[in-house]
Enzyme design. Structure first.
Site, PDB file in Angstrom:
ATOM      1  CG  ASP A  13      -1.056   0.252   7.741  1.00  0.00           C
ATOM      2  OD1 ASP A  13      -1.659   1.516   8.621  1.00  0.00           O
ATOM      3  OD2 ASP A  13       0.492   0.355   7.891  1.00  0.00           O
ATOM      4  CE  LYS A  34       0.777   1.869   4.283  1.00  0.00           C
ATOM      5  NZ  LYS A  34       1.642   3.050   4.318  1.00  0.00           N
TER       6      LYS A  34
HETATM    7  O1  C5P Z   1      -0.308  -0.168  14.445  1.00  0.00           O
HETATM    8  P1  C5P Z   1       1.142  -0.623  14.125  1.00  0.00           P
HETATM    9  O2  C5P Z   1       1.501  -1.718  14.816  1.00  0.00           O
HETATM   10  O3  C5P Z   1       1.506  -0.506  13.059  1.00  0.00           O
HETATM   11  O4  C5P Z   1       1.688   0.565  14.870  1.00  0.00           O
HETATM   12  C1  C5P Z   1       3.603   0.944  14.726  1.00  0.00           C
HETATM   13  C2  C5P Z   1       3.915   1.981  15.904  1.00  0.00           C
HETATM   14  O5  C5P Z   1       3.496   3.173  15.227  1.00  0.00           O
HETATM   15  C3  C5P Z   1       3.166   2.291  17.194  1.00  0.00           C
HETATM   16  O6  C5P Z   1       3.818   1.637  17.823  1.00  0.00           O
HETATM   17  C4  C5P Z   1       2.878   2.971  17.507  1.00  0.00           C
HETATM   18  O7  C5P Z   1       4.559   3.792  17.853  1.00  0.00           O
HETATM   19  C5  C5P Z   1       3.318   4.282  15.785  1.00  0.00           C
HETATM   20  N1  C5P Z   1       1.716   4.540  15.313  1.00  0.00           N
HETATM   21  C6  C5P Z   1       0.952   5.712  16.512  1.00  0.00           C
HETATM   22  N2  C5P Z   1      -0.342   6.249  15.739  1.00  0.00           N
HETATM   23  C7  C5P Z   1      -1.057   4.850  14.707  1.00  0.00           C
HETATM   24  C8  C5P Z   1      -0.270   4.524  13.930  1.00  0.00           C
HETATM   25  C9  C5P Z   1       0.408   4.005  14.303  1.00  0.00           C
HETATM   26  O8  C5P Z   1       1.660   6.377  16.571  1.00  0.00           O
HETATM   27  N3  C5P Z   1      -2.476   5.972  14.071  1.00  0.00           N
END
Ligand code: C5P
Length: 316
Positions: free
Chosen positions: A141, A11
């Site tokens: 995601d 993506k």
């Molecule tokens: O959800 P995911 O594991 O992909 O997110 C990775 C990191 O990105 C999270 O631990 C956080 O630090 C940051 N993040 C965030 N806000 C979001 C998505 C991700 O701060 N909406």
């Protein structure tokens, strides 16, 4: 069914706005996501034992529970304990074509493929909405990756609303293979530098999200207006990643100079930069021009047309 093969597309973010903080420590976002036709190939087979195992030849992809695809299988094992007792574990094999640590949701797509594949293998009959709900437990995601296409993603990124398919474009993806950006680092650094701009009140938060929903990028997508879409590309995380990585800034400027590039932006937390071209032929021309301008063996370039689907079952 004992085995299935799935394709998981990468993506890109056509739009990524960081709106504020959330009580869970994540950020409140408004994003427009787009699947592109650069796919990992995931094979899931019944193990014949109670184990979950994962194989991937890529040196940077772990095969233990630190891999999100492994965690997806483990989540299914916990959520459907009776079915697991009946069918046993699974063997997962990942053929990696999407660059790793790139801001292209490669890991999230692999996890989404495991959810979709195990739904088939275990004959669970889960709907897309149910799969998205499971995906949200794994990463922000993952829900988008299940159905892919073009979509608005809000909340942490896990609330997905499909938008009109945009097929007119082809993306050129560019990434220095040895460079990767940690997503937590990108968001934490953004918070340090821009926290004072965060929206605090719940009403203001909703108003800001609505502004994106009824804003120019979503309108350009509904009107299938590629010129407008390329003018409106946006990513807040560029503000922290580009100053930290001057090579990525230089790459972005080089791509923007190509006459075929309609718009150029970093995807997600980077460091992949993408440029939009009007056709595959233009995208191929752009690849040649960027290669000539930046003759560095570490620079990977891919041509990836916009894709209207998420996880695709190709063999069962
Ligand atoms: O959800 P995911 O594991 O992909 O997110 C990775 C990191 O990105 C999270 O631990 C956080 O630090 C940051 N993040 C965030 N806000 C979001 C998505 C991700 O701060 N909406």
């Amino acid at each position: 069914m004992d085995r299935c093969v799935l394709l998981a597309p990468a993506k890109i973010n056509l739009y990524l706005e960081i709106i504020g903080d959330r009580p869970d420590g994540f950020h409140e976002l408004a994003m427009v996501m787009q699947s592109v036709d650069l796919c990992d190939r995931i094979t899931i087979a019944r193990a014949g034992t109670q184990d979950i195992s994962l194989k991937c030849k890529h040196p940077l992809v772990p095969s233990d529970e630190t891999n999100l695809a492994y965690r997806a299988a483990d989540l299914m094992r916990q959520e459907f304990a009776e079915v697991y007792a009946r069918f046993g574990g699974v063997k997962i094999e990942i053929e990696k074509n999407i660059p790793v640590g790139a801001g292209l949701a490669g890991g999230s797509g692999n996890a989404a493929a495991v959810l979709v594949g195990m739904n088939q293998l275990w004959q669970l009959g889960l709907t897309s909405v149910e799969l998205e709900r499971l995906g949200a437990k794994l990463g922000s995601d993952v829900p988008f990756c299940i159905n892919g296409g073009t979509a608005l993603a809000t909340g942490r990124g896990e609330q997905v609303s499909p938008l009109t398919d945009v097929q007119a474009y082809c993306a050129v993806l560019a990434k220095y293979q040895s460079l990767s950006v940690s997503t937590p680092w990108a968001y934490q650094t953004y918070r340090k530098q821009f926290e004072s701009t965060y929206v605090r009140e719940a009403d203001d938060l909703a108003a800001r999200q609505n502004r994106v929903h009824s804003g120019p990028m979503v309108a350009a997508i509904s009107q299938k207006d590629p010129e407008q879409i390329s003018q409106l590309l946006y990513n807040d995380l560029e503000k922290v990643v580009l100053p930290e990585h001057p090579k990525v800034q230089e790459l972005k400027e080089t791509m923007a100079r190509s006459p075929q590039a309609k718009g150029v932006m970093m995807s997600g937390s980077g460091p992949t930069v993408f440029a939009l071209a009007g056709s595959q032929a233009d995208a191929n021309e752009m690849v040649k021009a960027v290669r000539a301008a930046l003759p560095d063996e570490d620079l990977g370039l891919w041509v990836a047309p916009f894709n209207t689907t998420g996880i695709r079952l190709v063999e069962a």
